[in-house]
Design a protein around this motif. Structure first.
Motif, PDB file in Angstrom:
ATOM      1  N   ILE A 151       0.825  -1.219   0.000  1.00  0.00           N
ATOM      2  CA  ILE A 151       0.000   0.000   0.000  1.00  0.00           C
ATOM      3  C   ILE A 151       0.861   1.272   0.000  1.00  0.00           C
ATOM      4  N   PHE A 152       2.173   1.090   0.244  1.00  0.00           N
ATOM      5  CA  PHE A 152       3.074   2.257   0.187  1.00  0.00           C
ATOM      6  C   PHE A 152       3.867   2.293  -1.118  1.00  0.00           C
ATOM      7  N   ASP A 153       3.550   1.353  -1.991  1.00  0.00           N
ATOM      8  CA  ASP A 153       4.268   1.253  -3.264  1.00  0.00           C
ATOM      9  C   ASP A 153       3.351   1.780  -4.370  1.00  0.00           C
ATOM     10  N   SER A 154       3.236   3.111  -4.420  1.00  0.00           N
ATOM     11  CA  SER A 154       2.224   3.727  -5.296  1.00  0.00           C
ATOM     12  C   SER A 154       2.413   3.349  -6.763  1.00  0.00           C
ATOM     13  N   LYS A 155       3.641   3.025  -7.139  1.00  0.00           N
ATOM     14  CA  LYS A 155       3.917   2.711  -8.544  1.00  0.00           C
ATOM     15  C   LYS A 155       3.206   1.412  -8.988  1.00  0.00           C
ATOM     16  N   ASN A 156       3.164   0.451  -8.087  1.00  0.00           N
ATOM     17  CA  ASN A 156       2.654  -0.873  -8.492  1.00  0.00           C
ATOM     18  C   ASN A 156       1.310  -1.258  -7.885  1.00  0.00           C
ATOM     19  N   LEU A 157       0.825  -0.440  -6.925  1.00  0.00           N
ATOM     20  CA  LEU A 157      -0.377  -0.848  -6.194  1.00  0.00           C
ATOM     21  C   LEU A 157      -1.586  -1.017  -7.126  1.00  0.00           C
ATOM     22  N   LYS A 158      -1.755  -0.049  -8.064  1.00  0.00           N
ATOM     23  CA  LYS A 158      -2.928  -0.101  -8.949  1.00  0.00           C
ATOM     24  C   LYS A 158      -2.948  -1.431  -9.718  1.00  0.00           C
ATOM     25  N   GLN A 188      -9.779   3.546  -0.620  1.00  0.00           N
ATOM     26  CA  GLN A 188      -9.873   3.053   0.761  1.00  0.00           C
ATOM     27  C   GLN A 188      -8.471   2.865   1.359  1.00  0.00           C
ATOM     28  N   LEU A 189      -7.584   2.290   0.556  1.00  0.00           N
ATOM     29  CA  LEU A 189      -6.226   2.031   1.052  1.00  0.00           C
ATOM     30  C   LEU A 189      -5.465   3.334   1.275  1.00  0.00           C
ATOM     31  N   ASN A 190      -5.682   4.262   0.366  1.00  0.00           N
ATOM     32  CA  ASN A 190      -5.023   5.546   0.484  1.00  0.00           C
ATOM     33  C   ASN A 190      -5.449   6.272   1.767  1.00  0.00           C
ATOM     34  N   ASP A 191      -6.734   6.147   2.100  1.00  0.00           N
ATOM     35  CA  ASP A 191      -7.263   6.831   3.289  1.00  0.00           C
ATOM     36  C   ASP A 191      -6.660   6.297   4.584  1.00  0.00           C
ATOM     37  N   ILE A 192      -6.304   5.016   4.592  1.00  0.00           N
ATOM     38  CA  ILE A 192      -5.850   4.408   5.860  1.00  0.00           C
ATOM     39  C   ILE A 192      -4.318   4.291   5.938  1.00  0.00           C
ATOM     40  N   ALA A 193      -3.643   4.517   4.820  1.00  0.00           N
ATOM     41  CA  ALA A 193      -2.187   4.263   4.764  1.00  0.00           C
ATOM     42  C   ALA A 193      -1.407   5.043   5.823  1.00  0.00           C
ATOM     43  N   SER A 194      -1.713   6.329   6.010  1.00  0.00           N
ATOM     44  CA  SER A 194      -0.893   7.113   6.944  1.00  0.00           C
ATOM     45  C   SER A 194      -1.117   6.667   8.388  1.00  0.00           C
ATOM     46  N   PHE A 195      -2.311   6.151   8.689  1.00  0.00           N
ATOM     47  CA  PHE A 195      -2.582   5.659  10.042  1.00  0.00           C
ATOM     48  C   PHE A 195      -1.699   4.447  10.358  1.00  0.00           C
ATOM     49  N   ILE A 196      -1.575   3.538   9.403  1.00  0.00           N
ATOM     50  CA  ILE A 196      -0.910   2.262   9.694  1.00  0.00           C
ATOM     51  C   ILE A 196       0.616   2.342   9.553  1.00  0.00           C
ATOM     52  N   LYS A 197       1.072   3.318   8.756  1.00  0.00           N
ATOM     53  CA  LYS A 197       2.499   3.370   8.404  1.00  0.00           C
ATOM     54  C   LYS A 197       3.467   3.276   9.601  1.00  0.00           C
ATOM     55  N   PRO A 198       3.233   4.007  10.688  1.00  0.00           N
ATOM     56  CA  PRO A 198       4.221   3.952  11.786  1.00  0.00           C
ATOM     57  C   PRO A 198       4.451   2.551  12.349  1.00  0.00           C
TER      58      PRO A 198
END
Ligand code: IMP
Length: 428
Positions: A151-158, A188-198
């Motif tokens: 979900i942090f790999d924006s290049k390949n996620l799609k 949906q993944l974009n919305d939650i990514a910053s919450f889970i990242k740490p």
């Protein structure tokens, strides 16, 4: 240094959460290694109730907690749980919680598929928790899962989401569910990514380091041995391996040094969902066990099926999991029974079995042999000293030790943390 692997020896709901919380006093770290939010672990600490599904139970004591690669993770369920536990005063931060970056995610289409399949009229109904556990594990072995690192790999996620939907949309269509657009999932993944990242980390490295430093690691199993995908009552099982061997696979430790396997065992037996249950009591005994034991699912609220302790299945668990000690729970539920039974063998087509043959999918049509013991008719609830137990309760405990051939390490006499009798410390 010692490590303890905690396994449910039955069909789950044995009271693992309480025991893990109690043991985590001596642990340096606690690891969840399989399952997902189909698990429900209840902890009672000085009257305060904590309900955990994904967070390792050691978190309540502020122990370093890991969620391993073997877990399937619903990020939204985790976010909700973190919020609720935080409200109860547990400060969850990245120092306390780490999640493996290779953990596979449960997404909305997994939950929807799980529910839709269970409602199919002609299929085999498993009675799942409807959390999307099975479909998420199917995607994992099918190599189309979205993992936490993705979900942090924006290049390949799609591309990865489209690949998953290439599989799921035709199935949805067949089941009469609307097709799903990749942009919906990506948003949906974009919305939650910053919450889970740490919390995301390379946890196998952390665990290897802890093991090298000779720290005590507690491995917290979910569900129970008889729900294991290989060794349980297939197909009426969960989609992960629940046995002790999974502790290393699902955490990234190549092998676990000096592990003690503790089998959490309820003094009677319950099961949620479909499938064989040889010692089930579809009568007033079962009703009474359910009522006194408050046998309703923590996750789904479903009424659990109840019956007598089944030694055949317990010995099967002891052997397959390499259980070295038993933590016996909910003994107090048996307090008011005049007679208590233990199932000791099955007779199927005139043959005596000391294990459940895998072909058996219903336990209605074969004979079960029981031994019967006198009850004790005295409350054992909250007893903290073995010597204070009534004679017949002690007999029940020592008979169990004799019949299984292994130690009773712990005895739990209520959900409260300190209502626990220790015989042998698993962290020796
Ligand atoms: P699933 O894990 O939701 O796919 O459900 C498969 C089977 O495992 C069903 O019979 C569930 O009731 C059972 N199950 C899953 N998790 C638990 C648990 O934590 N305790 C008891 N039964 C469970």
């Amino acid at each position: 240094m010692s490590n303890v692997i905690v396994i449910g020896s039955q069909w789950g709901d044995e009271g693992k959460g309480k025991i893990v919380d109690w043991l985590s006093n001596k642990a340096d770290a606690v690891v969840r290694f399989q399952g997902g939010h189909n698990a429900g672990h209840t902890l009672v600490v000085n009257g305060k109730i904590y309900k955990l599904s994904l967070l390792p139970s050691g978190i309540v004591r502020g122990k370093k907690s890991f969620i391993g690669n073997g877990v399937v993770l619903d990020l939204w369920a985790l976010a909700k749980e973190i919020k609720e536990v935080s409200k109860q005063g547990i400060n969850i931060n990245k120092e306390l919680l780490s999640i493996s970056e290779t953990t596979c995610l449960i997404l909305s289409y997994h939950r929807e598929l799980d529910t839709a399949r269970e409602h199919e009229i002609d299929g085999i109904k498993i009675g799942t928790t409807g959390r999307g556990i099975g479909p998420a594990y199917e995607d994992k072995v099918g190599r189309r899962a979205i993992r936490l690192c993705d979900i942090f790999d924006s290049k390949n996620l799609k591309k990865k989401v489209e690949n998953a939907l290439f599989h799921h949309n035709p199935i949805r269509k067949g089941l009469g569910i609307d097709e799903i657009k990749s942009t919906d999932i990506l948003n949906q993944l974009n919305d939650i990514a910053s919450f889970i990242k740490p919390y995301v980390s390379n946890i196998w490295k952390d665990l290897i380091k802890l093991q090298d430093e000779e720290k005590n690691i507690l491995f917290e199993g979910a569900q129970g041995m008889m729900l294991d995908n290989d060794h349980g009552t297939y197909p009426f099982v969960t989609s992960s391996n629940t046995i002790s061997a999974q502790a290393s696979l699902g955490s990234g430790l190549g092998y676990i040094k000096k592990a003690y396997t503790l089998g959490i065992t309820k003094a009677y037996l319950t099961r949620v969902g479909e499938g064989p249950f040889p010692s089930e009591q579809n009568n007033s005994v079962g009703e009474k066990l359910g009522l006194l034991g408050n046998e309703f699912g923590t996750v789904t609220g479903r009424k659990r099926r109840c019956g007598w302790l089944d030694l055949v299945l317990l010995k099967q668990s002891v052997d397959i999991c390499g259980i070295q000690g038993i933590a016996l729970t909910k003994l107090d539920v048996l307090d008011s029974f005049e007679k208590i039974k233990i199932c000791v063998s099955y007779k199927i087509n005139d043959k005596i079995f000391d294990y459940l043959p895998p072909i058996i999918t219903s336990s209605d049509n074969f004979e079960k042999k029981y031994i019967e013991l006198d009850g004790w008719n005295v409350s054992t609830r909250s007893c903290r000293n073995y010597n204070d137990l009534p004679k017949n309760a002690k007999k029940y405990v020592s008979l169990l030790k004799e019949l299984t051939g292994i130690d009773i390490s712990l005895l739990s006499t209520s959900p409260e943390r300190e209502d626990t009798i220790l015989f042998n410390d698993p962290f020796r």
